[in-house]
Each structure stands twice: as structure tokens, then as C-alpha cells.
Scaffold this motif. Structure first.
Motif, PDB file in Angstrom:
ATOM      1  N   ALA A 215       0.819  -1.212   0.000  1.00  0.00           N
ATOM      2  CA  ALA A 215       0.000   0.000   0.000  1.00  0.00           C
ATOM      3  C   ALA A 215       0.849   1.255   0.000  1.00  0.00           C
ATOM      4  O   ALA A 215       1.843   1.348   0.732  1.00  0.00           O
ATOM      5  CB  ALA A 215      -0.931   0.013   1.208  1.00  0.00           C
ATOM      6  N   LEU A 216       0.433   2.231  -0.809  1.00  0.00           N
ATOM      7  CA  LEU A 216       0.998   3.576  -0.786  1.00  0.00           C
ATOM      8  C   LEU A 216       0.021   4.490  -0.069  1.00  0.00           C
ATOM      9  O   LEU A 216      -1.164   4.545  -0.424  1.00  0.00           O
ATOM     10  CB  LEU A 216       1.236   4.083  -2.211  1.00  0.00           C
ATOM     11  CG  LEU A 216       1.505   5.587  -2.384  1.00  0.00           C
ATOM     12  CD1 LEU A 216       2.750   6.027  -1.627  1.00  0.00           C
ATOM     13  CD2 LEU A 216       1.603   5.938  -3.872  1.00  0.00           C
ATOM     14  N   ILE A 217       0.507   5.217   0.929  1.00  0.00           N
ATOM     15  CA  ILE A 217      -0.308   6.170   1.677  1.00  0.00           C
ATOM     16  C   ILE A 217       0.345   7.538   1.561  1.00  0.00           C
ATOM     17  O   ILE A 217       1.499   7.715   1.943  1.00  0.00           O
ATOM     18  CB  ILE A 217      -0.427   5.771   3.165  1.00  0.00           C
ATOM     19  CG1 ILE A 217      -1.009   4.369   3.299  1.00  0.00           C
ATOM     20  CG2 ILE A 217      -1.275   6.788   3.929  1.00  0.00           C
ATOM     21  CD1 ILE A 217      -0.928   3.801   4.707  1.00  0.00           C
ATOM     22  N   THR A 218      -0.390   8.520   1.055  1.00  0.00           N
ATOM     23  CA  THR A 218       0.152   9.876   0.960  1.00  0.00           C
ATOM     24  C   THR A 218      -0.249  10.680   2.195  1.00  0.00           C
ATOM     25  O   THR A 218      -1.238  10.375   2.856  1.00  0.00           O
ATOM     26  CB  THR A 218      -0.345  10.593  -0.310  1.00  0.00           C
ATOM     27  OG1 THR A 218      -1.753  10.844  -0.220  1.00  0.00           O
ATOM     28  CG2 THR A 218      -0.058   9.763  -1.553  1.00  0.00           C
TER      29      THR A 218
ATOM     30  N   SER B 204       4.411   8.296   2.068  1.00  0.00           N
ATOM     31  CA  SER B 204       4.818   9.497   1.339  1.00  0.00           C
ATOM     32  C   SER B 204       4.454  10.743   2.124  1.00  0.00           C
ATOM     33  O   SER B 204       3.420  10.807   2.793  1.00  0.00           O
ATOM     34  CB  SER B 204       4.130   9.533  -0.033  1.00  0.00           C
ATOM     35  OG  SER B 204       4.375  10.763  -0.678  1.00  0.00           O
ATOM     36  N   GLY B 205       5.323  11.735   2.037  1.00  0.00           N
ATOM     37  CA  GLY B 205       5.100  13.035   2.652  1.00  0.00           C
ATOM     38  C   GLY B 205       6.164  13.981   2.124  1.00  0.00           C
ATOM     39  O   GLY B 205       6.966  13.615   1.261  1.00  0.00           O
TER      40      GLY B 205
ATOM     41  N   VAL C 268       5.589   2.145  -7.055  1.00  0.00           N
ATOM     42  CA  VAL C 268       5.393   0.861  -7.730  1.00  0.00           C
ATOM     43  C   VAL C 268       6.686   0.057  -7.725  1.00  0.00           C
ATOM     44  O   VAL C 268       6.685  -1.163  -7.506  1.00  0.00           O
ATOM     45  CB  VAL C 268       4.879   1.074  -9.167  1.00  0.00           C
ATOM     46  CG1 VAL C 268       4.909  -0.231  -9.959  1.00  0.00           C
ATOM     47  CG2 VAL C 268       3.451   1.630  -9.139  1.00  0.00           C
ATOM     48  N   ASP C 269       7.797   0.729  -7.923  1.00  0.00           N
ATOM     49  CA  ASP C 269       9.095   0.040  -7.931  1.00  0.00           C
ATOM     50  C   ASP C 269       9.498  -0.479  -6.551  1.00  0.00           C
ATOM     51  O   ASP C 269      10.235  -1.470  -6.449  1.00  0.00           O
ATOM     52  CB  ASP C 269      10.192   0.986  -8.435  1.00  0.00           C
ATOM     53  CG  ASP C 269      10.099   1.238  -9.939  1.00  0.00           C
ATOM     54  OD1 ASP C 269       9.375   0.482 -10.619  1.00  0.00           O
ATOM     55  OD2 ASP C 269      10.727   2.190 -10.416  1.00  0.00           O
ATOM     56  N   ALA C 270       9.031   0.184  -5.500  1.00  0.00           N
ATOM     57  CA  ALA C 270       9.477  -0.149  -4.142  1.00  0.00           C
ATOM     58  C   ALA C 270       9.236  -1.608  -3.784  1.00  0.00           C
ATOM     59  O   ALA C 270      10.095  -2.264  -3.180  1.00  0.00           O
ATOM     60  CB  ALA C 270       8.787   0.766  -3.126  1.00  0.00           C
ATOM     61  N   PHE C 271       8.061  -2.141  -4.148  1.00  0.00           N
ATOM     62  CA  PHE C 271       7.731  -3.539  -3.844  1.00  0.00           C
ATOM     63  C   PHE C 271       7.369  -4.336  -5.086  1.00  0.00           C
ATOM     64  O   PHE C 271       6.777  -5.403  -4.986  1.00  0.00           O
ATOM     65  CB  PHE C 271       6.581  -3.609  -2.834  1.00  0.00           C
ATOM     66  CG  PHE C 271       6.934  -3.139  -1.453  1.00  0.00           C
ATOM     67  CD1 PHE C 271       7.916  -3.779  -0.708  1.00  0.00           C
ATOM     68  CD2 PHE C 271       6.285  -2.048  -0.896  1.00  0.00           C
ATOM     69  CE1 PHE C 271       8.232  -3.346   0.569  1.00  0.00           C
ATOM     70  CE2 PHE C 271       6.598  -1.602   0.386  1.00  0.00           C
ATOM     71  CZ  PHE C 271       7.586  -2.263   1.117  1.00  0.00           C
TER      72      PHE C 271
ATOM     73  N   VAL D  82      -2.820  -1.351  -3.091  1.00  0.00           N
ATOM     74  CA  VAL D  82      -3.687  -0.334  -2.491  1.00  0.00           C
ATOM     75  C   VAL D  82      -3.036   1.036  -2.640  1.00  0.00           C
ATOM     76  O   VAL D  82      -1.829   1.178  -2.403  1.00  0.00           O
ATOM     77  CB  VAL D  82      -3.940  -0.606  -0.989  1.00  0.00           C
ATOM     78  CG1 VAL D  82      -4.900   0.443  -0.411  1.00  0.00           C
ATOM     79  CG2 VAL D  82      -4.482  -2.010  -0.764  1.00  0.00           C
ATOM     80  N   LEU D  83      -3.826   2.016  -3.019  1.00  0.00           N
ATOM     81  CA  LEU D  83      -3.422   3.418  -2.957  1.00  0.00           C
ATOM     82  C   LEU D  83      -4.386   4.145  -2.037  1.00  0.00           C
ATOM     83  O   LEU D  83      -5.608   4.068  -2.233  1.00  0.00           O
ATOM     84  CB  LEU D  83      -3.462   4.072  -4.343  1.00  0.00           C
ATOM     85  CG  LEU D  83      -3.405   5.607  -4.370  1.00  0.00           C
ATOM     86  CD1 LEU D  83      -2.083   6.126  -3.807  1.00  0.00           C
ATOM     87  CD2 LEU D  83      -3.637   6.134  -5.785  1.00  0.00           C
ATOM     88  N   VAL D  84      -3.851   4.849  -1.043  1.00  0.00           N
ATOM     89  CA  VAL D  84      -4.675   5.716  -0.192  1.00  0.00           C
ATOM     90  C   VAL D  84      -4.267   7.157  -0.476  1.00  0.00           C
ATOM     91  O   VAL D  84      -3.201   7.612  -0.071  1.00  0.00           O
ATOM     92  CB  VAL D  84      -4.488   5.397   1.308  1.00  0.00           C
ATOM     93  CG1 VAL D  84      -5.397   6.311   2.141  1.00  0.00           C
ATOM     94  CG2 VAL D  84      -4.806   3.930   1.597  1.00  0.00           C
ATOM     95  N   ASN D  85      -5.109   7.860  -1.200  1.00  0.00           N
ATOM     96  CA  ASN D  85      -4.888   9.259  -1.533  1.00  0.00           C
ATOM     97  C   ASN D  85      -5.393  10.113  -0.376  1.00  0.00           C
ATOM     98  O   ASN D  85      -6.589  10.413  -0.271  1.00  0.00           O
ATOM     99  CB  ASN D  85      -5.662   9.614  -2.814  1.00  0.00           C
ATOM    100  CG  ASN D  85      -4.759   9.719  -4.019  1.00  0.00           C
ATOM    101  OD1 ASN D  85      -3.603  10.120  -3.915  1.00  0.00           O
ATOM    102  ND2 ASN D  85      -5.294   9.370  -5.178  1.00  0.00           N
ATOM    103  N   ASN D  86      -4.487  10.490   0.511  1.00  0.00           N
ATOM    104  CA  ASN D  86      -4.897  11.186   1.729  1.00  0.00           C
ATOM    105  C   ASN D  86      -4.404  12.622   1.820  1.00  0.00           C
ATOM    106  O   ASN D  86      -5.061  13.458   2.447  1.00  0.00           O
ATOM    107  CB  ASN D  86      -4.396  10.398   2.947  1.00  0.00           C
ATOM    108  CG  ASN D  86      -4.505  11.196   4.225  1.00  0.00           C
ATOM    109  OD1 ASN D  86      -5.592  11.375   4.770  1.00  0.00           O
ATOM    110  ND2 ASN D  86      -3.380  11.704   4.710  1.00  0.00           N
TER     111      ASN D  86
END
Length: 263
Positions: free
Chosen positions: A20-23, A47-48, A90-93, A98-102
Motif C-alpha cells: 500500500a501507498l499512503i500519501t 509518502s510526505g 510501484v518500484d518499491a515492492f 492499495v493506494l490511499v490518496n490522503n
């Protein structure tokens, strides 16, 4: 020293094996979503904008939950930021489930006193960045052929007008509709897209904007439950949408608002 904390979720709400990516993952709602996903067993890309805050979050969550975490410091206000973040995440894993656009911003002001620069900044972070990020991540999910879940943290302000939030309401309403378009187009590929629309949440930003009793009282009077939300009430909804328990849920906006948007 690693001390694994007892999991917050069990059974079908577990996210073991999901990437999962969480912004906006270091503060407020985003930080609680990151903790929730870590507790549920997901591998995380956080991400931040602040590298030091991201390192601190990674250390704390790794110590508590013993999961894999990557961090990416990206300014989503930068026009190239969403594409750069999508590629790196995407490259990280080797892919995302899951993408959480926060991530989001707010500059409260009356509509008749709108500052053009703040209006543009609001739309850039709240609408343009998450829409482009979801487009890019969605494309990678379609290419992978294994489905996925895109979750937009929008706002009750996307569903009902809120005074002094002209740009914010416009940006979040646009993002909810953009998410529905993703649901329509990506659904045939097994990629679900949904929005969570909370009322005021008692984060640091929520306290700053709504902490004054005189300002909070009229808003609270419109919420049948008579209170504002707390972060875990949003995170629980996001975890559910990411999980297999919500496998038939697509294109909806879930109001986590105590009844505020009933009118």
C-alpha cells in the motif's frame, strides 16, 4: 529494540501480503491510517514532504509491527510530483495493491475573499495531484492484472457546502467524481475505487480550524451524533475498503460524518 504491538485487526480485515501507498502519511488522518495498515499487516510505502518525519514514522511503525516500510519524500504540489511518486512507489515492492490518496491542504476564507494563489494551491494538492497519482497507479494495477483498491480520503465538504471553504469544497467534490470515473473505467480490470468523506476530524489541523467553541458550535449542531470524528473512525473505514471484505464495493463515497450530510 523491536516490540511487536498486538494487531488492531483480525480475520478478513487483515491486509497481510498487500502493498500500500499512503500519501500524507506523517500527520493527522494519514498517520493513523499508516498505523492501521501496519497493524493489519500490509507492506507500506509512506509518502510526505518531510524526510525526517518519514524516517521517524518508519522507525516507529517497524518497531511496533515488524513490517516492511519504504518512504518517499515528494512534494505533490510540484507538477511532476505525482508521476515521480507513482513510479517510485510501484518500484518499491514491485507493484501496489492499495493506494490511499490522503494528502490535502485547506485555507479557510470566505468565497468573496478568495486568494487566487491559495485557490490554485488547494486544487493542485487536493485534486490534481491525487487524480494524477490514482491514474498512474491505476494503470500499473491494470497492467499487473491482479486487481487493487484505490481509496480517496475526501471530505463531507465534497457532499455538502461548507462556508469559508470555497476552494476546499470544490477540490474535494471534484476528487470524489474523479474517483467514480476510476471506478467505472478500472472496475472491469478488478480495480476498485471508493471515497471516504469524513466530517471534521480531531487531528491537529482539525483542532486548529475548529477548536474555537464559537466556530465549532454551529457545525456540531448539524451533526446528529453531536460530535466530531476521531482519526481511527476514518482509518477503520479505509482498512475495510482496502480489505477483501469490501470486494464488491466500488464507486461509492462513504460519509464518516455522524449524519451531517443527511441535511
Amino acid at each position: 529494540m523491536t516490540t511487536v504491538t498486538a494487531p488492531r485487526y483480525a480475520g478478513a480485515l487483515r491486509l497481510d501480503g498487500k502493498r500500500a501507498l499512503i500519501t500524507g502519511a506523517t500527520k493527522g488522518i494519514g498517520a493513523d491510517i499508516a498505523r492501521a495498515f501496519a497493524s493489519a499487516g500490509a507492506s507500506l510505502v509512506l509518502s510526505g514532504r518531510d524526510e525526517a518525519e518519514l524516517r521517524s514514522a518508519r522507525t516507529a511503525l517497524t518497531d511496533q509491527y515488524n513490517i516492511e516500510i519504504r518512504t518517499l519524500a515528494v512534494d505533490l504540489a510540484d507538477s511532476a510530483g505525482p508521476a515521480r511518486l507513482a513510479d517510485a512507489a510501484v518500484d518499491a515492492f514491485g507493484g501496489l495493491d492499495v493506494l490511499v490518496n490522503n494528502a490535502g491542504v485547506s485555507y479557510p476564507q470566505p468565497a468573496t475573499e478568495t486568494d487566487p494563489a491559495q485557490f490554485d494551491a488547494t486544487l493542485a494538492v487536493n485534486l490534481r495531484a491525487p487524480a494524477l497519482l490514482a491514474s498512474a497507479v491505476g494503470a500499473s494495477m491494470v497492467e499487473a492484472g491482479t486487481g487493487g483498491s484505490i481509496i480517496t480520503v475526501a471530505s463531507a465538504a465534497a457532499l455538502a457546502p461548507l462556508p469559508d471553504h470555497y476552494a476546499y469544497c470544490a477540490s474535494k467534490a471534484g476528487l470524489v467524481m474523479a474517483t467514480k470515473v476510476l471506478a467505472r473505467e478500472l472496475g472491469p480490470h478488478g480495480v476498485r475505487a471508493n471515497s471516504v468523506c469524513p466530517t471534521v476530524v480531531l487531528t491537529e489541523m482539525g483542532q486548529r480550524v475548529w477548536g474555537e467553541e464559537a466556530k465549532a458550535a454551529p457545525m456540531l449542531a448539524r451533526i446528529p451524533l453531536g460530535r466530531f470524528a476521531v482519526p481511527h473512525e476514518v482509518s477503520d473505514a479505509v482498512v475495510w475498503l482496502a480489505s477483501d471484505m469490501a470486494s464488491m464495493v466500488n464507486g461509492v463515497d462513504i460519509a464518516v460524518d455522524g449524519g451531517y450530510t443527511m441535511g
